[in-house]
Scaffold this motif. Structure first.
Motif, PDB file in Angstrom:
ATOM      1  N   PHE A   8       0.812  -1.223   0.000  1.00  0.00           N
ATOM      2  CA  PHE A   8       0.000   0.000   0.000  1.00  0.00           C
ATOM      3  C   PHE A   8       0.849   1.278   0.000  1.00  0.00           C
ATOM      4  O   PHE A   8       0.316   2.369   0.101  1.00  0.00           O
ATOM      5  N   PHE A 180     -10.004  -3.513   0.389  1.00  0.00           N
ATOM      6  CA  PHE A 180      -9.346  -3.807   1.672  1.00  0.00           C
ATOM      7  C   PHE A 180      -8.805  -2.520   2.295  1.00  0.00           C
ATOM      8  O   PHE A 180      -8.980  -2.262   3.483  1.00  0.00           O
ATOM      9  N   GLU A 181      -8.179  -1.703   1.462  1.00  0.00           N
ATOM     10  CA  GLU A 181      -7.585  -0.463   1.965  1.00  0.00           C
ATOM     11  C   GLU A 181      -8.670   0.517   2.436  1.00  0.00           C
ATOM     12  O   GLU A 181      -8.550   1.170   3.469  1.00  0.00           O
ATOM     13  N   GLN A 182      -9.759   0.591   1.673  1.00  0.00           N
ATOM     14  CA  GLN A 182     -10.813   1.560   2.011  1.00  0.00           C
ATOM     15  C   GLN A 182     -11.608   1.157   3.255  1.00  0.00           C
ATOM     16  O   GLN A 182     -12.046   1.999   4.020  1.00  0.00           O
ATOM     17  N   HIS A 184     -10.377  -0.967   5.586  1.00  0.00           N
ATOM     18  CA  HIS A 184      -9.400  -1.366   6.612  1.00  0.00           C
ATOM     19  C   HIS A 184      -9.617  -2.807   7.051  1.00  0.00           C
ATOM     20  O   HIS A 184      -9.193  -3.197   8.133  1.00  0.00           O
ATOM     21  N   ARG A 185     -10.334  -3.569   6.241  1.00  0.00           N
ATOM     22  CA  ARG A 185     -10.549  -4.983   6.577  1.00  0.00           C
ATOM     23  C   ARG A 185     -11.142  -5.695   5.366  1.00  0.00           C
ATOM     24  O   ARG A 185     -11.502  -5.031   4.379  1.00  0.00           O
TER      25      ARG A 185
END
Ligand code: F0G
Length: 361
Positions: A8, A180-182, A184-185
Protein backbone atom coordinates in the motif's frame (compact mmCIF):
# COMPACT_ATOMS: atom_id res chain seq x y z
CA UNK A 1 4.01 -11.09 -6.41
CA UNK A 2 2.37 -9.22 -3.61
CA UNK A 3 4.75 -8.11 -0.90
CA UNK A 4 2.50 -7.44 2.09
CA UNK A 5 4.46 -4.75 3.94
CA UNK A 6 5.01 -2.50 0.90
CA UNK A 7 1.81 -3.15 -1.06
CA UNK A 8 0.00 0.00 0.00
CA UNK A 9 3.04 2.28 -0.11
CA UNK A 10 3.21 2.69 -3.89
CA UNK A 11 2.65 5.84 -5.90
CA UNK A 12 1.08 6.44 -9.30
CA UNK A 13 -2.45 6.78 -10.54
CA UNK A 14 -5.22 4.28 -9.69
CA UNK A 15 -4.35 0.66 -10.25
CA UNK A 16 -0.71 1.53 -10.96
CA UNK A 17 -0.19 2.38 -7.32
CA UNK A 18 -0.19 -1.39 -6.82
CA UNK A 19 2.29 -1.90 -9.59
CA UNK A 20 4.41 -4.33 -7.60
CA UNK A 21 1.46 -6.75 -7.80
CA UNK A 22 1.20 -6.36 -11.58
CA UNK A 23 3.32 -8.42 -13.98
CA UNK A 24 5.30 -5.61 -15.61
CA UNK A 25 8.99 -4.77 -15.60
CA UNK A 26 9.80 -1.42 -13.94
CA UNK A 27 10.80 0.07 -17.30
CA UNK A 28 7.34 -0.45 -18.82
CA UNK A 29 5.36 2.77 -19.20
CA UNK A 30 1.67 2.22 -18.33
CA UNK A 31 -1.07 3.11 -20.79
CA UNK A 32 -3.25 4.82 -18.22
CA UNK A 33 -6.25 7.11 -18.14
CA UNK A 34 -6.33 7.20 -14.33
CA UNK A 35 -8.39 4.02 -13.89
CA UNK A 36 -9.04 2.55 -10.44
CA UNK A 37 -9.05 4.37 -7.13
CA UNK A 38 -12.84 4.54 -7.26
CA UNK A 39 -14.93 5.49 -4.20
CA UNK A 40 -16.30 2.96 -1.75
CA UNK A 41 -19.55 4.54 -0.63
CA UNK A 42 -21.47 3.43 2.44
CA UNK A 43 -25.16 3.17 1.67
CA UNK A 44 -27.78 4.65 3.94
CA UNK A 45 -31.44 4.62 3.06
CA UNK A 46 -31.09 1.77 0.55
CA UNK A 47 -29.69 -0.53 3.23
CA UNK A 48 -32.16 0.40 5.95
CA UNK A 49 -34.22 -2.65 6.73
CA UNK A 50 -31.66 -5.02 5.24
CA UNK A 51 -29.62 -5.23 8.45
CA UNK A 52 -26.37 -5.10 6.51
CA UNK A 53 -23.36 -2.81 6.58
CA UNK A 54 -23.59 -2.22 2.87
CA UNK A 55 -21.08 -0.48 0.60
CA UNK A 56 -21.04 0.26 -3.11
CA UNK A 57 -17.69 0.15 -4.90
CA UNK A 58 -18.48 2.71 -7.54
CA UNK A 59 -16.55 1.50 -10.53
CA UNK A 60 -18.81 3.57 -12.76
CA UNK A 61 -16.39 6.38 -11.93
CA UNK A 62 -13.63 4.88 -14.03
CA UNK A 63 -12.48 6.88 -17.08
CA UNK A 64 -14.92 5.27 -19.53
CA UNK A 65 -17.53 4.55 -16.87
CA UNK A 66 -16.98 0.89 -16.07
CA UNK A 67 -14.68 -1.52 -14.24
CA UNK A 68 -13.35 -2.69 -17.59
CA UNK A 69 -10.86 0.19 -17.56
CA UNK A 70 -8.82 -1.47 -14.82
CA UNK A 71 -8.08 -4.54 -16.90
CA UNK A 72 -7.91 -2.64 -20.15
CA UNK A 73 -5.12 -0.40 -18.88
CA UNK A 74 -3.05 -3.46 -17.97
CA UNK A 75 -3.86 -5.39 -21.16
CA UNK A 76 -3.23 -2.47 -23.51
CA UNK A 77 0.04 -1.79 -21.69
CA UNK A 78 0.96 -5.41 -22.38
CA UNK A 79 -0.16 -5.18 -26.02
CA UNK A 80 2.05 -2.13 -26.48
CA UNK A 81 5.11 -3.90 -25.11
CA UNK A 82 4.42 -6.72 -27.59
CA UNK A 83 4.17 -4.26 -30.47
CA UNK A 84 0.61 -5.31 -31.26
CA UNK A 85 -1.09 -3.20 -33.87
CA UNK A 86 -4.79 -3.98 -33.88
CA UNK A 87 -6.64 -4.77 -30.68
CA UNK A 88 -9.90 -6.67 -30.88
CA UNK A 89 -12.71 -7.70 -28.55
CA UNK A 90 -16.25 -8.97 -28.52
CA UNK A 91 -18.46 -6.96 -26.23
CA UNK A 92 -21.87 -6.17 -24.86
CA UNK A 93 -20.69 -2.55 -24.87
CA UNK A 94 -18.47 -1.63 -21.95
CA UNK A 95 -15.42 -3.59 -23.01
CA UNK A 96 -15.79 -2.04 -26.45
CA UNK A 97 -15.90 1.50 -25.04
CA UNK A 98 -12.94 0.80 -22.78
CA UNK A 99 -10.81 -0.86 -25.45
CA UNK A 100 -11.53 1.98 -27.86
CA UNK A 101 -10.35 4.58 -25.34
CA UNK A 102 -7.16 2.80 -24.27
CA UNK A 103 -6.24 1.93 -27.87
CA UNK A 104 -6.65 5.62 -28.71
CA UNK A 105 -4.39 6.57 -25.82
CA UNK A 106 -1.78 4.02 -26.95
CA UNK A 107 -2.01 5.00 -30.61
CA UNK A 108 -3.26 1.57 -31.69
CA UNK A 109 -6.21 0.46 -33.80
CA UNK A 110 -9.29 -0.91 -32.05
CA UNK A 111 -11.80 -3.28 -33.59
CA UNK A 112 -14.90 -4.16 -31.59
CA UNK A 113 -17.51 -6.77 -32.42
CA UNK A 114 -20.90 -6.38 -30.77
CA UNK A 115 -24.38 -7.85 -31.04
CA UNK A 116 -26.05 -5.70 -33.67
CA UNK A 117 -29.12 -5.22 -31.51
CA UNK A 118 -29.20 -4.49 -27.83
CA UNK A 119 -26.02 -2.60 -27.06
CA UNK A 120 -26.71 0.58 -25.07
CA UNK A 121 -26.42 3.64 -27.28
CA UNK A 122 -24.08 5.43 -24.88
CA UNK A 123 -21.57 2.59 -25.06
CA UNK A 124 -21.67 2.46 -28.85
CA UNK A 125 -21.32 6.23 -28.95
CA UNK A 126 -18.21 5.94 -26.81
CA UNK A 127 -16.64 3.33 -29.10
CA UNK A 128 -17.29 5.54 -32.14
CA UNK A 129 -16.06 8.67 -30.41
CA UNK A 130 -12.77 7.07 -29.43
CA UNK A 131 -12.31 6.04 -33.06
CA UNK A 132 -12.84 2.27 -33.01
CA UNK A 133 -14.04 0.23 -35.97
CA UNK A 134 -17.38 -1.21 -34.85
CA UNK A 135 -18.78 -4.43 -36.33
CA UNK A 136 -22.24 -5.68 -35.48
CA UNK A 137 -23.22 -9.32 -35.84
CA UNK A 138 -26.68 -10.78 -36.14
CA UNK A 139 -26.64 -12.67 -32.89
CA UNK A 140 -25.68 -12.29 -29.28
CA UNK A 141 -22.44 -11.72 -27.37
CA UNK A 142 -21.56 -15.41 -27.39
CA UNK A 143 -21.57 -15.49 -31.19
CA UNK A 144 -19.61 -12.24 -31.31
CA UNK A 145 -16.95 -13.79 -29.07
CA UNK A 146 -16.80 -16.96 -31.18
CA UNK A 147 -16.27 -14.82 -34.27
CA UNK A 148 -13.52 -12.82 -32.59
CA UNK A 149 -11.75 -15.93 -31.27
CA UNK A 150 -11.78 -17.40 -34.76
CA UNK A 151 -10.41 -14.22 -36.30
CA UNK A 152 -7.61 -14.08 -33.73
CA UNK A 153 -6.69 -17.70 -34.54
CA UNK A 154 -6.68 -17.04 -38.29
CA UNK A 155 -5.11 -13.61 -38.50
CA UNK A 156 -2.14 -12.73 -36.35
CA UNK A 157 -2.56 -9.00 -36.80
CA UNK A 158 -5.26 -9.06 -34.13
CA UNK A 159 -4.47 -9.15 -30.42
CA UNK A 160 -7.29 -10.45 -28.21
CA UNK A 161 -8.57 -8.12 -25.48
CA UNK A 162 -11.42 -10.11 -23.93
CA UNK A 163 -11.02 -11.22 -20.33
CA UNK A 164 -9.42 -14.51 -21.38
CA UNK A 165 -6.41 -12.21 -21.77
CA UNK A 166 -4.73 -12.73 -18.36
CA UNK A 167 -3.59 -9.12 -18.18
CA UNK A 168 -7.23 -8.02 -18.00
CA UNK A 169 -7.63 -10.16 -14.89
CA UNK A 170 -4.44 -8.75 -13.38
CA UNK A 171 -5.72 -5.18 -13.72
CA UNK A 172 -9.15 -6.05 -12.38
CA UNK A 173 -7.81 -7.89 -9.32
CA UNK A 174 -6.69 -4.52 -7.94
CA UNK A 175 -10.33 -3.89 -6.94
CA UNK A 176 -9.75 -6.28 -4.03
CA UNK A 177 -6.74 -4.31 -2.78
CA UNK A 178 -8.65 -1.04 -2.94
CA UNK A 179 -11.63 -2.45 -1.03
CA UNK A 180 -9.35 -3.81 1.67
CA UNK A 181 -7.59 -0.46 1.96
CA UNK A 182 -10.81 1.56 2.01
CA UNK A 183 -12.55 -0.63 4.59
CA UNK A 184 -9.40 -1.37 6.61
CA UNK A 185 -10.55 -4.98 6.58
CA UNK A 186 -11.88 -7.78 4.39
CA UNK A 187 -15.66 -7.63 3.99
CA UNK A 188 -17.59 -10.81 4.69
CA UNK A 189 -19.23 -10.70 1.26
CA UNK A 190 -18.53 -9.38 -2.22
CA UNK A 191 -21.64 -9.34 -4.42
CA UNK A 192 -21.33 -8.66 -8.14
CA UNK A 193 -23.00 -9.18 -11.49
CA UNK A 194 -21.66 -12.05 -13.58
CA UNK A 195 -21.62 -12.03 -17.36
CA UNK A 196 -18.57 -13.55 -18.99
CA UNK A 197 -17.30 -14.27 -15.46
CA UNK A 198 -13.99 -12.41 -15.68
CA UNK A 199 -14.52 -9.96 -12.85
CA UNK A 200 -15.58 -12.46 -10.19
CA UNK A 201 -12.46 -14.47 -11.01
CA UNK A 202 -10.26 -11.36 -10.93
CA UNK A 203 -11.51 -9.98 -7.60
CA UNK A 204 -11.22 -13.43 -6.04
CA UNK A 205 -7.61 -13.63 -7.27
CA UNK A 206 -6.91 -10.26 -5.63
CA UNK A 207 -8.28 -11.31 -2.26
CA UNK A 208 -6.39 -14.59 -2.38
CA UNK A 209 -3.16 -12.71 -3.06
CA UNK A 210 -3.85 -10.43 -0.11
CA UNK A 211 -4.28 -13.42 2.17
CA UNK A 212 -1.22 -15.18 0.78
CA UNK A 213 0.95 -12.12 1.36
CA UNK A 214 -0.12 -11.99 5.00
CA UNK A 215 -1.80 -8.59 4.64
CA UNK A 216 -5.23 -10.10 5.28
CA UNK A 217 -6.09 -13.14 7.32
CA UNK A 218 -9.43 -13.88 5.69
CA UNK A 219 -11.16 -13.75 2.30
CA UNK A 220 -14.71 -12.74 1.47
CA UNK A 221 -17.42 -15.04 0.20
CA UNK A 222 -17.92 -14.34 -3.50
CA UNK A 223 -21.58 -14.03 -4.52
CA UNK A 224 -22.38 -13.97 -8.22
CA UNK A 225 -25.64 -12.50 -9.50
CA UNK A 226 -27.22 -13.15 -12.89
CA UNK A 227 -30.44 -12.06 -14.53
CA UNK A 228 -33.13 -14.74 -14.56
CA UNK A 229 -33.10 -15.06 -18.36
CA UNK A 230 -29.32 -15.26 -18.58
CA UNK A 231 -28.22 -17.39 -15.67
CA UNK A 232 -26.20 -20.39 -16.87
CA UNK A 233 -23.68 -19.98 -14.06
CA UNK A 234 -26.35 -19.99 -11.37
CA UNK A 235 -27.74 -23.19 -12.91
CA UNK A 236 -24.30 -24.79 -12.81
CA UNK A 237 -23.79 -23.79 -9.17
CA UNK A 238 -27.19 -25.23 -8.22
CA UNK A 239 -26.80 -28.46 -10.14
CA UNK A 240 -23.14 -29.06 -9.43
CA UNK A 241 -22.76 -29.95 -13.10
CA UNK A 242 -20.57 -28.31 -15.76
CA UNK A 243 -22.04 -25.16 -17.27
CA UNK A 244 -24.68 -25.73 -19.93
CA UNK A 245 -24.54 -22.83 -22.38
CA UNK A 246 -27.81 -20.99 -22.87
CA UNK A 247 -28.70 -20.40 -26.53
CA UNK A 248 -30.84 -17.31 -26.17
CA UNK A 249 -30.01 -15.30 -23.08
CA UNK A 250 -32.59 -12.62 -22.36
CA UNK A 251 -32.53 -9.75 -19.92
CA UNK A 252 -33.02 -6.02 -19.76
CA UNK A 253 -29.44 -5.85 -18.44
CA UNK A 254 -27.72 -5.97 -21.82
CA UNK A 255 -24.21 -5.90 -20.31
CA UNK A 256 -24.72 -9.37 -18.84
CA UNK A 257 -26.85 -10.85 -21.63
CA UNK A 258 -24.47 -13.78 -22.00
CA UNK A 259 -25.32 -17.47 -22.38
CA UNK A 260 -21.89 -19.03 -22.50
CA UNK A 261 -19.56 -17.32 -20.01
CA UNK A 262 -16.03 -18.04 -21.13
CA UNK A 263 -14.52 -18.01 -17.61
CA UNK A 264 -17.21 -20.18 -16.02
CA UNK A 265 -14.74 -22.65 -14.54
CA UNK A 266 -12.83 -19.90 -12.79
CA UNK A 267 -16.09 -18.43 -11.50
CA UNK A 268 -17.25 -21.78 -10.13
CA UNK A 269 -13.89 -22.10 -8.48
CA UNK A 270 -14.14 -18.62 -6.90
CA UNK A 271 -17.62 -19.37 -5.58
CA UNK A 272 -16.69 -22.86 -4.37
CA UNK A 273 -13.37 -21.96 -2.75
CA UNK A 274 -14.74 -18.88 -1.02
CA UNK A 275 -17.88 -20.58 0.28
CA UNK A 276 -19.96 -18.15 -1.77
CA UNK A 277 -23.00 -18.62 -3.94
CA UNK A 278 -24.94 -17.48 -6.96
CA UNK A 279 -28.51 -16.24 -7.37
CA UNK A 280 -30.82 -14.90 -10.04
CA UNK A 281 -32.81 -11.68 -10.01
CA UNK A 282 -35.67 -10.78 -12.30
CA UNK A 283 -35.57 -7.86 -14.71
CA UNK A 284 -38.20 -6.14 -12.57
CA UNK A 285 -36.09 -6.54 -9.46
CA UNK A 286 -33.08 -5.16 -11.33
CA UNK A 287 -34.94 -2.05 -12.46
CA UNK A 288 -36.47 -1.49 -9.06
CA UNK A 289 -33.02 -1.62 -7.42
CA UNK A 290 -31.63 0.69 -10.09
CA UNK A 291 -34.28 3.28 -9.38
CA UNK A 292 -33.96 2.95 -5.61
CA UNK A 293 -30.20 3.40 -5.73
CA UNK A 294 -30.57 6.55 -7.78
CA UNK A 295 -33.32 8.02 -5.62
CA UNK A 296 -32.14 6.93 -2.19
CA UNK A 297 -28.37 7.01 -2.59
CA UNK A 298 -27.68 9.36 -5.50
CA UNK A 299 -25.97 6.45 -7.20
CA UNK A 300 -26.87 6.01 -10.85
CA UNK A 301 -25.83 2.62 -12.19
CA UNK A 302 -26.64 0.75 -15.35
CA UNK A 303 -29.05 -2.17 -15.15
CA UNK A 304 -26.42 -4.93 -14.87
CA UNK A 305 -24.81 -3.11 -11.98
CA UNK A 306 -28.10 -2.95 -10.08
CA UNK A 307 -28.33 -6.76 -10.09
CA UNK A 308 -26.17 -7.34 -6.98
CA UNK A 309 -28.17 -4.75 -5.03
CA UNK A 310 -31.39 -6.43 -6.15
CA UNK A 311 -30.04 -9.76 -4.92
CA UNK A 312 -29.37 -8.71 -1.33
CA UNK A 313 -32.72 -9.86 0.01
CA UNK A 314 -32.30 -13.26 -1.67
CA UNK A 315 -28.87 -14.21 -0.45
CA UNK A 316 -29.86 -15.04 3.12
CA UNK A 317 -26.96 -13.03 4.54
CA UNK A 318 -26.50 -12.96 8.31
CA UNK A 319 -27.51 -9.71 10.04
CA UNK A 320 -24.81 -7.11 10.57
CA UNK A 321 -22.24 -8.45 8.11
CA UNK A 322 -20.20 -6.15 5.89
CA UNK A 323 -21.12 -6.46 2.24
CA UNK A 324 -19.57 -4.77 -0.78
CA UNK A 325 -21.59 -4.67 -3.98
CA UNK A 326 -19.60 -3.85 -7.10
CA UNK A 327 -21.34 -1.07 -9.02
CA UNK A 328 -19.72 -2.11 -12.27
CA UNK A 329 -21.02 0.47 -14.74
CA UNK A 330 -22.24 4.05 -14.88
CA UNK A 331 -25.96 4.65 -15.40
CA UNK A 332 -25.26 7.48 -17.84
CA UNK A 333 -24.33 4.89 -20.43
CA UNK A 334 -27.92 3.81 -20.78
CA UNK A 335 -30.72 6.15 -19.86
CA UNK A 336 -33.24 4.50 -22.17
CA UNK A 337 -35.01 2.81 -19.30
CA UNK A 338 -34.77 5.18 -16.36
CA UNK A 339 -37.80 4.79 -14.18
CA UNK A 340 -40.43 7.02 -12.71
CA UNK A 341 -41.76 10.28 -14.09
CA UNK A 342 -40.10 11.16 -17.37
CA UNK A 343 -42.30 14.10 -18.21
CA UNK A 344 -40.83 17.57 -18.51
CA UNK A 345 -43.26 19.95 -16.88
CA UNK A 346 -43.87 23.24 -18.59
CA UNK A 347 -42.42 26.28 -16.86
CA UNK A 348 -43.88 29.57 -18.06
CA UNK A 349 -42.29 31.67 -15.34
CA UNK A 350 -41.22 31.48 -11.69
CA UNK A 351 -44.80 31.65 -10.47
CA UNK A 352 -45.95 28.73 -12.58
CA UNK A 353 -43.23 26.51 -11.08
CA UNK A 354 -44.09 27.51 -7.53
CA UNK A 355 -47.78 27.04 -8.22
CA UNK A 356 -47.32 23.66 -9.84
CA UNK A 357 -45.22 22.38 -6.95
CA UNK A 358 -47.69 23.87 -4.49
CA UNK A 359 -47.40 22.24 -1.08
CA UNK A 360 -45.56 19.13 -2.39
CA UNK A 361 -42.08 19.77 -1.04
N1 F0G B 1 -21.35 -5.32 -15.26
C1 F0G B 1 -21.17 -4.61 -16.37
C2 F0G B 1 -21.60 -3.19 -16.39
C3 F0G B 1 -20.57 -5.22 -17.50
O1 F0G B 1 -20.40 -4.50 -18.61
C4 F0G B 1 -20.20 -6.58 -17.44
C5 F0G B 1 -19.63 -7.24 -18.60
C6 F0G B 1 -20.41 -7.26 -16.25
C7 F0G B 1 -20.98 -6.60 -15.17
C8 F0G B 1 -20.03 -8.68 -16.08
O2 F0G B 1 -18.64 -8.83 -15.93
O3 F0G B 1 -18.18 -10.33 -17.82
O4 F0G B 1 -16.50 -9.97 -16.02
O5 F0G B 1 -18.58 -11.26 -15.58
N2 F0G B 1 -19.52 -6.72 -19.73
C9 F0G B 1 -18.79 -7.30 -20.86
C10 F0G B 1 -18.65 -6.30 -21.98
C11 F0G B 1 -19.24 -8.63 -21.26
O6 F0G B 1 -18.49 -6.70 -23.13
O7 F0G B 1 -18.66 -5.10 -21.71
P1 F0G B 1 -17.94 -10.17 -16.36
Amino acid sequence: MVDGPTLFGGSGPGIWRFRQALPFAPSVEPVSLGEGGTPLVRTGRFASGLGLDLYAKNDGQNPTGSFKDRGMSAAVTRAKTLGAKALICASTGNTAASLAAYAAKAGMDAVVVVPKAGVASGKLGQAFSYGARVFGIEGNFDQALETVLQLVREDERFYLMNSVNPFRIEGQKITAFEIFEQLHRVPEYIVLPVGNAGNISAIWKGFKELRKSGVADSVPRMMGVQAAGAAPLVAAVSSGNPLEPLKEPRTVASAIRIGNPVSWKKALNAIGESGGGAVVVSDEEIMEARNSLAREEGLLVEAASAAPFAALTKLGLPQGVTVVCIATGNGLKDLSDHGGEQRIETAVDSHSIAKSIGGRL
